[in-house]
Design an enzyme around this catalytic site. Structure first.
Site, PDB file in Angstrom:
ATOM      1  N   ASP A  94       0.667  -1.277  -0.057  1.00 15.81           N
ATOM      2  CA  ASP A  94       0.103   0.330  -0.058  1.00 15.81           C
ATOM      3  C   ASP A  94       0.974   1.275  -0.104  1.00 15.81           C
ATOM      4  OD1 ASP A  94      -2.353   1.700   0.390  1.00 15.81           O
ATOM      5  OD2 ASP A  94      -1.759   1.971   2.466  1.00 15.81           O
ATOM      6  N   ASP A 112      -0.052   5.148   0.958  1.00 14.14           N
ATOM      7  CA  ASP A 112      -0.340   6.145   2.042  1.00 14.14           C
ATOM      8  C   ASP A 112      -0.259   5.343   3.462  1.00 14.14           C
ATOM      9  OD1 ASP A 112      -1.046   8.032   0.152  1.00 14.14           O
ATOM     10  OD2 ASP A 112      -2.857   7.204  -0.216  1.00 14.14           O
ATOM     11  N   GLY A 165      -7.291   3.350   3.378  1.00 14.28           N
ATOM     12  CA  GLY A 165      -7.415   2.199   2.327  1.00 14.28           C
ATOM     13  C   GLY A 165      -8.684   2.514   1.485  1.00 14.28           C
ATOM     14  N   ARG A 222     -12.086   8.025  -2.013  1.00  6.69           N
ATOM     15  CA  ARG A 222     -12.432   9.173  -1.517  1.00  6.69           C
ATOM     16  C   ARG A 222     -13.828   9.483  -1.288  1.00  6.69           C
ATOM     17  NH1 ARG A 222     -10.485  13.177  -6.357  1.00  6.69           N
ATOM     18  NH2 ARG A 222      -8.656  11.801  -5.983  1.00  6.69           N
ATOM     19  N   SER A 271      -5.465   5.084  -4.142  1.00  3.91           N
ATOM     20  CA  SER A 271      -5.494   6.829  -4.263  1.00  3.91           C
ATOM     21  C   SER A 271      -5.114   6.883  -5.638  1.00  3.91           C
ATOM     22  CB  SER A 271      -4.233   7.309  -3.340  1.00  3.91           C
ATOM     23  OG  SER A 271      -4.354   8.439  -3.737  1.00  3.91           O
TER      24      SER A 271
HETATM   25  C1  BG6 Z   1      -5.880   5.587   0.349  1.00  2.00           C
HETATM   26  C2  BG6 Z   1      -6.004   6.244   1.494  1.00  2.00           C
HETATM   27  O1  BG6 Z   1      -4.467   5.072  -0.046  1.00  2.00           O
HETATM   28  O2  BG6 Z   1      -6.286   6.334  -0.853  1.00  2.00           O
HETATM   29  C3  BG6 Z   1      -7.223   6.595   1.833  1.00  2.00           C
HETATM   30  O3  BG6 Z   1      -5.713   5.322   2.532  1.00  2.00           O
HETATM   31  C4  BG6 Z   1      -7.895   7.578   0.596  1.00  2.00           C
HETATM   32  O4  BG6 Z   1      -7.554   7.341   2.997  1.00  2.00           O
HETATM   33  C5  BG6 Z   1      -7.616   6.608  -0.689  1.00  2.00           C
HETATM   34  O5  BG6 Z   1      -9.195   7.879   0.767  1.00  2.00           O
HETATM   35  C6  BG6 Z   1      -8.141   7.633  -1.866  1.00  2.00           C
HETATM   36  O6  BG6 Z   1      -7.058   8.490  -2.234  1.00  2.00           O
HETATM   37  P1  BG6 Z   1      -7.275   9.740  -3.361  1.00  2.00           P
HETATM   38  O7  BG6 Z   1      -6.040  10.313  -3.127  1.00  2.00           O
HETATM   39  O8  BG6 Z   1      -7.760   9.201  -4.606  1.00  2.00           O
HETATM   40  O9  BG6 Z   1      -8.438  10.637  -2.812  1.00  2.00           O
HETATM   41 MG    MG Z   2      -2.616   3.040   3.567  1.00  3.71          MG
END
Ligand code: BG6
Ligand code: MG
Length: 210
Positions: free
Chosen positions: A7, A9, A44, A47, A114
């Site tokens: 992963d 973030d 995880g 959004r 993300s």
């Molecule tokens: C994940 C984060 O990696 O990505 C989540 O842990 C986040 O908290 C998700 O909502 C989506 O991210 P993004 O950058 O597309 O808004």
């Molecule tokens: Mg994470």
């Protein structure tokens, strides 16, 4: 075991904290209570799913248009925070552990929900280190669905049972288990009983494979 799917973030870098700050800015603007417990539940997940978690504490309902504006506000805030990210934001521990795993012959991949994954990997200067990168732009279902990890394993040409998944999110461990991967929990997920392995710091990965 042949590979590690990480992963992003909260595992490779501390952008989990920037997600938290961006959601907090939105919550404050809207007058919605927001705390670390809610922030941890957002790990995880996509959004829009995060927004729904935040809105559980709202005292009125929002239209789909208002929700879109809120998600866009959070993302703009988050992207502005990412602007300050540099190669220095990759810790020496993560850098040397990734290098050691590669040297040992493990293939490495990213499996992140993300949509900002490419920006972050480029800013950290490590995009090219990975044999596969699967992110939020490439999936239909966010964690705890296993899609992101299954796609990464497919790109690595490996079956799930030969890949470790390293996660800070409970939803990420559930996704790994659902996909048939061997899961390793770090940070928030190191307290999750379903994780196959629990580590306290990134370099502990080397103890698992030695
Ligand atoms: C994940 C984060 O990696 O990505 C989540 O842990 C986040 O908290 C998700 O909502 C989506 O991210 P993004 O950058 O597309 O808004
Ligand atoms: Mg994470």
């Amino acid at each position: 075991m042949k590979a590690f799917i990480f992963d992003l973030d909260g595992v490779i870098c501390s952008t989990d904290e920037l997600h938290y700050l961006a959601w907090k800015a939105l919550a404050d603007r809207e007058g919605i209570p927001f705390d670390r417990v809610m922030g941890n539940r957002m790990r995880g997940v996509s959004r829009m799913a995060c927004l729904e978690i935040m809105l559980e504490k709202a005292n009125h309902s929002y239209t789909e248009e208002e929700k879109k504006e809120m998600a866009d506000f959070k993302n703009s805030h988050y992207v502005a925070l990412l602007d300050k990210l540099t190669e220095k934001d990759l810790s020496e521990e993560v850098r040397s552990t990734l290098q050691a795993l590669r040297k040992m012959g493990y293939r490495i991949a990213i499996g992140s929900s993300s949509k900002n994954t490419p920006i972050i990997l480029r800013k950290l200067g490590i995009y090219d280190w990975f044999d596969a990168v699967v992110d939020g732009n490439m999936i239909t279902h966010s964690k705890p669905h296993p899609e992101v990890f299954l796609k990464a394993a497919k790109l690595l040409c490996l079956p799930p049972e030969e890949c470790f998944v390293v996660e800070d999110a409970v939803a990420g461990i559930d996704a790994a288990k659902a996909g048939g991967f061997v899961s390793i929990g770090i940070s928030d997920a190191s307290r999750y009983e379903k994780a196959d392995y629990k580590i306290h710091t990134f370099s502990d990965l080397l103890n698992i494979v030695k």
